[in-house]
Design an enzyme around this catalytic site. Sequence first.
Site, PDB file in Angstrom:
ATOM      1  N   GLU A   1     -43.512 -12.321 -24.504  1.00  0.00           N
ATOM      2  CA  GLU A   1     -44.672 -11.774 -23.762  1.00  0.00           C
ATOM      3  C   GLU A   1     -45.637 -11.567 -25.416  1.00  0.00           C
ATOM      4  OE1 GLU A   1     -44.342  -8.993 -20.807  1.00  0.00           O
ATOM      5  OE2 GLU A   1     -44.128  -7.260 -22.298  1.00  0.00           O
TER       6      GLU A   1
ATOM      7  N   ARG B   1     -37.643   5.544 -10.322  1.00  0.00           N
ATOM      8  CA  ARG B   1     -36.736   6.692 -10.388  1.00  0.00           C
ATOM      9  C   ARG B   1     -37.685   7.747 -10.730  1.00  0.00           C
ATOM     10  NH1 ARG B   1     -36.933   7.184 -15.730  1.00  0.00           N
ATOM     11  NH2 ARG B   1     -36.456   5.147 -17.135  1.00  0.00           N
TER      12      ARG B   1
ATOM     13  N   LYS C   1     -37.057  -7.972 -15.245  1.00  0.00           N
ATOM     14  CA  LYS C   1     -38.513  -8.098 -15.995  1.00  0.00           C
ATOM     15  C   LYS C   1     -39.405  -9.007 -15.556  1.00  0.00           C
ATOM     16  CE  LYS C   1     -37.741  -4.024 -17.338  1.00  0.00           C
ATOM     17  NZ  LYS C   1     -36.626  -3.588 -16.539  1.00  0.00           N
TER      18      LYS C   1
END
Length: 445
Positions: free
Chosen positions: A200, A293, A116
């Site tokens: 974050e 995906r 990430k």
Amino acid sequence: MIESLLVANRGEIARRIIRTARRLGVRAIAVHSEADADLPFVAEADEAVCVGPANPAQSYRNTEAIIAAARSTGAQAIHPGYGFLSENADFARTVEASGLIWVGPGADAISAMGDKINARNLMAAAGVPVAAGTTEPAADLGAAVAAAAEIGYPVMVKAAAGGGGMGMGVAVDEAALRTEYDKVRAFAERMFGDGSVLLERYFPRVRHVEVQILGLADGRVLALGERECSVQRRNQKLVEESPSPAVSPELRTRLLAAAVRAGEAVDYRNAGTVECLLDPTTGEFFFLEMNTRLQVEHPVTELVHGIDLVEEQLRVAAGLPPTFDPDALTVRGHAIELRINAEDPKRFLPGPGTISTWVEPTGEGIRVDSGYAEGNTVTPFYDSLMAKLIVHGQDRTEAIARARAAVAAFDLAGPKHNLPFFTDLLENPEFLSGNYDTGIVSRLR
């Protein structure tokens, strides 16, 4: 077109992929665990192979067993569905090294988006908006405290290798950060084998909006509209709709353009999703993650665009052009998906059991993608998702009316289930207004 396809998954998504494969004349091969031998997807495949016991690590995540099944059945390609090995770059590489076609993005793109922090940095470099946060893992608690002071509280504490809403916590101050940091790190090490943690900015009121992308065989990346995914419990989705009632035409243009840039930045091929957080007060959106995906909620995109995303995936993997004109995409009406889970409708805790009654609703604009049938047992070994109830209407009002009727007509008994939750949600003024956020479920309970 691919001639034979092994589906490395189970339940509703395996059944969904098999349905498209058979429609296209592609031989469909299922793999299954011992616990799933009696499920519909096994019976509906042209051939089925047991790959191990109920434990996913010994069956659906067992790379050697799945590759062996592909070889023994003469499969030409492997479709991973979602979950399990679908975002495992090593598995994708193993599939291709075995001389098989991988129905998904390249392993390098999976790797790039699987971390990430790396994903955030790549997106920022590509001009995709990202929220304030760390550009490298918080190596220890001291680094996390310093980063949080710079970002400003509250902060989201996240597993860098996580996904699907797992491995996350909110810290409103330094004391909470000390607790959440240790908790998230321990969870990440246990679940993902990687204890890296990122921080974050946290938005107390936010919407979760995502864009379906499709990387074509010729190198182009398309954005197939957005989906609203803000009805969530424990950061995991319960309802999705398209188009999003929060997205204006001007915002949609910016959102879709950013999603295309995100795909282009990693040379994306096949189906994927760019997930974003949307601040409803300012109209700002920020990159959250890219799912490399097919998404659980892909049917709402299919219904509003009139395409079959699994067919498009197979065509991209085979080097073929899409079935539609990429320059003439249209949106038809409104679609909503409800995830029918084997869990109680208040606390959302799993409630597996044997299905004594299973009668699916039918009618215009109603689609059910199910993994089970009457007499099957929902076991505790896997995700609680039993089926997806998807409705389509000329507009949001008609779609909601059809969803109400479909929920009322869905006759289900045996395991615990969340249909009563949807009955309440579809009458809730906040949801009906379209002006809701990710806190809506907590306000309904």
